[in-house]
Scaffold this active site. Sequence first.
Site, PDB file in Angstrom:
ATOM      1  N   HIS A  52      31.314  14.161  -1.989  1.00 43.69           N
ATOM      2  CA  HIS A  52      30.717  15.350  -2.587  1.00 43.69           C
ATOM      3  C   HIS A  52      29.451  15.011  -3.370  1.00 43.69           C
ATOM      4  O   HIS A  52      28.464  15.738  -3.323  1.00 43.69           O
ATOM      5  CB  HIS A  52      31.748  16.004  -3.515  1.00 43.69           C
ATOM      6  CG  HIS A  52      31.347  17.341  -4.041  1.00 43.69           C
ATOM      7  ND1 HIS A  52      31.406  18.471  -3.285  1.00 43.69           N
ATOM      8  CD2 HIS A  52      30.892  17.721  -5.253  1.00 43.69           C
ATOM      9  CE1 HIS A  52      30.999  19.497  -3.999  1.00 43.69           C
ATOM     10  NE2 HIS A  52      30.679  19.076  -5.202  1.00 43.69           N
TER      11      HIS A  52
ATOM     12  N   TYR B  14      26.954  11.993  -0.644  1.00 42.25           N
ATOM     13  CA  TYR B  14      26.466  12.277   0.715  1.00 42.25           C
ATOM     14  C   TYR B  14      26.457  11.020   1.568  1.00 42.25           C
ATOM     15  O   TYR B  14      25.603  10.855   2.435  1.00 42.25           O
ATOM     16  CB  TYR B  14      25.052  12.880   0.664  1.00 42.25           C
ATOM     17  CG  TYR B  14      25.028  14.314   0.202  1.00 42.25           C
ATOM     18  CD1 TYR B  14      25.336  14.629  -1.109  1.00 42.25           C
ATOM     19  CD2 TYR B  14      24.709  15.349   1.076  1.00 42.25           C
ATOM     20  CE1 TYR B  14      25.327  15.946  -1.538  1.00 42.25           C
ATOM     21  CE2 TYR B  14      24.712  16.679   0.647  1.00 42.25           C
ATOM     22  CZ  TYR B  14      25.021  16.960  -0.654  1.00 42.25           C
ATOM     23  OH  TYR B  14      25.019  18.261  -1.085  1.00 42.25           O
TER      24      TYR B  14
ATOM     25  N   LYS C 111      18.344  27.358  -2.788  1.00 46.52           N
ATOM     26  CA  LYS C 111      19.301  26.385  -2.283  1.00 46.52           C
ATOM     27  C   LYS C 111      20.636  27.078  -2.012  1.00 46.52           C
ATOM     28  O   LYS C 111      20.924  28.117  -2.597  1.00 46.52           O
ATOM     29  CB  LYS C 111      19.510  25.277  -3.307  1.00 46.52           C
ATOM     30  CG  LYS C 111      20.240  24.074  -2.731  1.00 46.52           C
ATOM     31  CD  LYS C 111      20.596  23.056  -3.781  1.00 46.52           C
ATOM     32  CE  LYS C 111      21.405  21.959  -3.126  1.00 46.52           C
ATOM     33  NZ  LYS C 111      22.042  21.094  -4.088  1.00 46.52           N
TER      34      LYS C 111
ATOM     35  N   GLU D 134      24.948  26.271  -1.527  1.00 46.58           N
ATOM     36  CA  GLU D 134      25.968  25.286  -1.840  1.00 46.58           C
ATOM     37  C   GLU D 134      27.348  25.840  -1.503  1.00 46.58           C
ATOM     38  O   GLU D 134      27.554  27.041  -1.522  1.00 46.58           O
ATOM     39  CB  GLU D 134      25.904  24.949  -3.330  1.00 46.58           C
ATOM     40  CG  GLU D 134      26.212  23.513  -3.641  1.00 46.58           C
ATOM     41  CD  GLU D 134      25.811  23.176  -5.071  1.00 46.58           C
ATOM     42  OE1 GLU D 134      24.936  22.323  -5.239  1.00 46.58           O
ATOM     43  OE2 GLU D 134      26.375  23.780  -5.993  1.00 46.58           O
TER      44      GLU D 134
ATOM     45  N   HIS E 228      31.563  26.076  -2.153  1.00 45.35           N
ATOM     46  CA  HIS E 228      32.640  25.903  -3.114  1.00 45.35           C
ATOM     47  C   HIS E 228      33.956  26.177  -2.383  1.00 45.35           C
ATOM     48  O   HIS E 228      34.770  26.993  -2.810  1.00 45.35           O
ATOM     49  CB  HIS E 228      32.453  26.797  -4.343  1.00 45.35           C
ATOM     50  CG  HIS E 228      32.556  26.042  -5.626  1.00 45.35           C
ATOM     51  ND1 HIS E 228      33.122  26.532  -6.764  1.00 45.35           N
ATOM     52  CD2 HIS E 228      32.181  24.775  -5.927  1.00 45.35           C
ATOM     53  CE1 HIS E 228      33.058  25.618  -7.729  1.00 45.35           C
ATOM     54  NE2 HIS E 228      32.504  24.547  -7.243  1.00 45.35           N
TER      55      HIS E 228
ATOM     56  N   HIS F 254      36.686  24.048  -1.323  1.00 41.73           N
ATOM     57  CA  HIS F 254      37.987  23.538  -1.759  1.00 41.73           C
ATOM     58  C   HIS F 254      38.521  24.288  -2.979  1.00 41.73           C
ATOM     59  O   HIS F 254      39.680  24.694  -2.981  1.00 41.73           O
ATOM     60  CB  HIS F 254      37.899  22.028  -2.047  1.00 41.73           C
ATOM     61  CG  HIS F 254      37.894  21.188  -0.808  1.00 41.73           C
ATOM     62  ND1 HIS F 254      36.877  21.240   0.119  1.00 41.73           N
ATOM     63  CD2 HIS F 254      38.774  20.279  -0.339  1.00 41.73           C
ATOM     64  CE1 HIS F 254      37.144  20.400   1.094  1.00 41.73           C
ATOM     65  NE2 HIS F 254      38.291  19.784   0.839  1.00 41.73           N
TER      66      HIS F 254
ATOM     67  N   ASP G 217      21.164  20.484 -13.997  1.00 36.80           N
ATOM     68  CA  ASP G 217      22.407  21.202 -14.221  1.00 36.80           C
ATOM     69  C   ASP G 217      23.581  20.226 -14.207  1.00 36.80           C
ATOM     70  O   ASP G 217      23.484  19.139 -13.648  1.00 36.80           O
ATOM     71  CB  ASP G 217      22.556  22.323 -13.189  1.00 36.80           C
ATOM     72  CG  ASP G 217      23.553  22.006 -12.115  1.00 36.80           C
ATOM     73  OD1 ASP G 217      23.175  21.297 -11.160  1.00 36.80           O
ATOM     74  OD2 ASP G 217      24.707  22.447 -12.241  1.00 36.80           O
TER      75      ASP G 217
ATOM     76  N   GLU H 241      33.958  18.607 -15.801  1.00 36.27           N
ATOM     77  CA  GLU H 241      33.125  19.520 -15.014  1.00 36.27           C
ATOM     78  C   GLU H 241      33.146  20.920 -15.628  1.00 36.27           C
ATOM     79  O   GLU H 241      33.040  21.926 -14.922  1.00 36.27           O
ATOM     80  CB  GLU H 241      33.567  19.525 -13.549  1.00 36.27           C
ATOM     81  CG  GLU H 241      33.297  18.183 -12.882  1.00 36.27           C
ATOM     82  CD  GLU H 241      33.577  18.150 -11.382  1.00 36.27           C
ATOM     83  OE1 GLU H 241      33.796  19.212 -10.780  1.00 36.27           O
ATOM     84  OE2 GLU H 241      33.558  17.042 -10.826  1.00 36.27           O
ATOM     85  N   SER H 242      33.276  20.963 -16.939  1.00 37.17           N
ATOM     86  CA  SER H 242      33.180  22.255 -17.615  1.00 37.17           C
ATOM     87  C   SER H 242      31.897  22.938 -17.174  1.00 37.17           C
ATOM     88  O   SER H 242      30.846  22.308 -17.086  1.00 37.17           O
ATOM     89  CB  SER H 242      33.155  22.062 -19.134  1.00 37.17           C
ATOM     90  OG  SER H 242      34.413  21.652 -19.586  1.00 37.17           O
TER      91      SER H 242
ATOM     92  N   GLY I 190      19.628  21.703   0.712  1.00 36.78           N
ATOM     93  CA  GLY I 190      20.851  21.893   1.473  1.00 36.78           C
ATOM     94  C   GLY I 190      22.030  21.205   0.857  1.00 36.78           C
ATOM     95  O   GLY I 190      21.939  20.578  -0.201  1.00 36.78           O
TER      96      GLY I 190
END
Lengths: 234, 725
Positions: free
Chosen positions: B40, B43, B82, B84, B86, B88, B259, B303-304, B518
Amino acid sequence: MRCAVVVFPGSNCDRDAFHVLKNVFGLDCHYVFHGDTFPPNEFDLIVLPGGFSFGDYLRAGAIARFSPVMESVREAANRGKFVLGICNGFQILTESKLLPGALLRNKNLKFVCKDVHIKVVNNATPFTCLLERGQVLRMPIAHGEGRYFVSKDELKEDQIVFQYCDERGNVTEDSNPNGSFLNIAGMTNERGNVLGLMPHPERCCEEILGNTDGRKIFESLITYFVRRQEHEAN
Amino acid sequence: MRRIEDYGLSQKEYQHILETLAREPNDVEIAMISVMWSEHCSYKHSKSSLRRLPTKGPRVIQGPGENAGVVDIGDGLAVVFKMESHNHPSAVEPFHGAATGVGGIVRDVLAMGARPIALLDSLRFGDLSEPRVKYLFSGVVSGISFYGNCIGVPTIAGEIYFHPCYTQNPLVNVMCVGLAEQRHLKFSKAVKSGASLLLVGSLTGRDGIGGASFASETLSEESESKRPCVQIADPFMEKLLIEACVEAANLDTVLTIQDLGAAGLTSACSEIAAKVNKGVRIDLSRVSVREKGMSPVEILLSESQERMLLVVERGEEERVESIFKKWGLRAARIGEVTDDGFFTALYDGKIVAQIPAALLTQAPLVELDPTPVLLSPSCVELPMPRNLEEVFLELLASPNICSKRYVFEQYDHMVGIDTVVRPGHDAAVLRIKGTSKALAMTADCNPFYCSVDPYVGAQIAVCEAARNLIVVGAEPLALTDCLNFGDPDKPQVAYQFEMTINGMRDAATALNIPVVSGNVSFYNETEASRVHPTPIVGMVGLIEDASRICSASFKNPGDVIVLLGPMSDDQRLCEYTRLIHKIEHVLPPKIDLELEKRVQRCCLNAIKDGLLNSAHDLSEGGLAVGLAECCIFGGIGAVCELWNDSRADFLLFGEGQSRILVSLVEENLERLIQLAKNENVPIAVLGRVTGDRLVVKLNGRKLIDQPVRKIKEVYESSLQRLVNQ
């Protein structure tokens, strides 16, 4: 006409209302932050815009009513200044008791964003003075808590300004997008200078967006304001 | 110490760590490396293949490599975008999984210094008749609605397909588009040593630890137990972050913005440092935490959501902090950029981790081992259905074709008052206030084509996205992608991936559309099933003159209906073969990139010349469904007469590519024919816009004759009916 658009931290239609007042109608427009206050004669029109004032996870507008700016809004309203609450702004006005009733979760519990038709029930307000009674407008809605409810003893018939209806102006259950009591889409206070409405007039004021029905509300206000000034000058 | 395998590292990878460090990593360091080297974040399976994609163009300001791609649109403005996945998180906790998916991609765009102006969603689910699919579907849609509506970014386009391969593996891909003044864009190259690191936004909690690793495994029975890996969404906090970051981005003393997504602080800090060969030194004791007793590893890997890292010129922190304070947000000075190239983390005055930043961001690449898959037959003999009109109505009601109104009416698609073309059309269009311009955007991918022939499927995804922009009058600027596949260590998946990249490369090169950003999502499989290769193509186009926006709806009675492109009876894979004949394993339609280019150029020129009253891309459901949509959108009928000896079913429903259905006043027809001739594009007059029925005749025989009111009802009510059944 000097206008204010109130900015709560979670307002998201503030810039839209500002754009329309300033760039479409050429009005003198200012942002007022939720933590600030202003003198009651500072603005002729105060807009409480759409959005999610303080996240509104529990009940829309429930926290916003405690903002310092709302004291100024209340005083301005008492002086007869125009207050226009759109969507979240309407919710804040009912929470602040500037308007009767409450706005509950939509009947189907889902957020709804689409065009609806609304019918002018009362054209004797500053917000509707250029409209005919029974006239049908097309306007977008976008809300999850728009089911207006008011107890019968609180409701005075002439405070209903707009009702959801079909294209031809029939007030039907099918044309009620959220389960509002009596299909109510817009309410005014007894004095008529405070209007709350769930549809978004600022979203339909420009040709390029395919609908200019919202202009009539702002044009009514401007006309009413000019007439009143002329009247006072005489 | 835990075993190396527990950290998801191979022996070879561990050796690489030992060689680089010349010592054993400590527990904190190996945890950081393990998450950063997950698929994740790293890559590692896809990086070398992705390099084959074309990424350059005269308008490209920033290609892949930063938080989002950036394209010049003139007037000193830039569009930033972009996409992305999500997937899972949404599979185990659909509401918050999808909601945080929206949040994450919005922050990527925000990090470039842009204001987010639009969201698009590409969703894939199993068959809606299954209760669990209904649960996932409703959860995902409400999650997107909850988050997008609150932050005030309109959700203006997207697409949804249903197929059993997505039952256990739903796909949730979100694209965000932002607008920025070029002078306020933020790039990582501005980072310099000595600059301060400001962590802003939410408190750091124990949520989402290990989310990146979770997303790098196949889903299993135990996935349910990973629910705590899914973060909780707080869109109000995100709204405050948007306003504060947009304001902060106006300051030149804010050097760059990053971010915090997968792998949290570890990823954000190492990215900032490694891109410019610098280091960072951060003090974890200064991170504002949500609960007491959080360990250094937990703080580093949390990962808050709704957090950003700002790199600020030293001595200028207060000005930036005051902006965040105004919006009621925390801003903590947690460290600084250093010259030494190391990621150094301190806790209680002691160093708890010190490793080269580049070691974290450069995982050893894994070579794919593709094995070609045998191709399916090009076509099979199919019986002719007795009643084509019934087939037509069945297709209109297919969840893969019918209107997605039930979904997009739950999204605020008008906030911002720029939405000129609303959801449900080929592409959505936003005007840009203060200019004469508008932006068109779309996301596309037919996964059924890709499943049978990933090379052709990927080409078609690129071409269709471009065609969807062309028909509203936009010039395609660039594309972003979200590539969803199974386990890349499996040879067939590796092959699908490689073929997909080649297909995208060839189509993007032929159409001159660079890839500027991407995302790759592997491991979308369970023991029982694997998703079709699903390379979603998100594309943004520019309309110079917003008064020349075209749309699909038929407008005026008497207008001539014309087909640009071949009148084909492509007897290959299409929704018709799948739905009616249950045939999925035949080759997808052919695509001729040169013809595609000419058809697109011809249509765009016709729109720019003001010749057309409507234009609509023909895709799923072919000519018949295309005609129906133009009638439904316009609320007006049409009568078409075809003269052709080919099979009626495939003439009506075949999905031959490179075709656009247009309508125009008769006076313009000669000029359109001339344009088509110049571009060597086949052109055929089909009929006229008229009345309130759609009538299609073949060789004089009526095949379809339905009131528009009825087909509209079928088309618009189908999805809601399937959900409520």
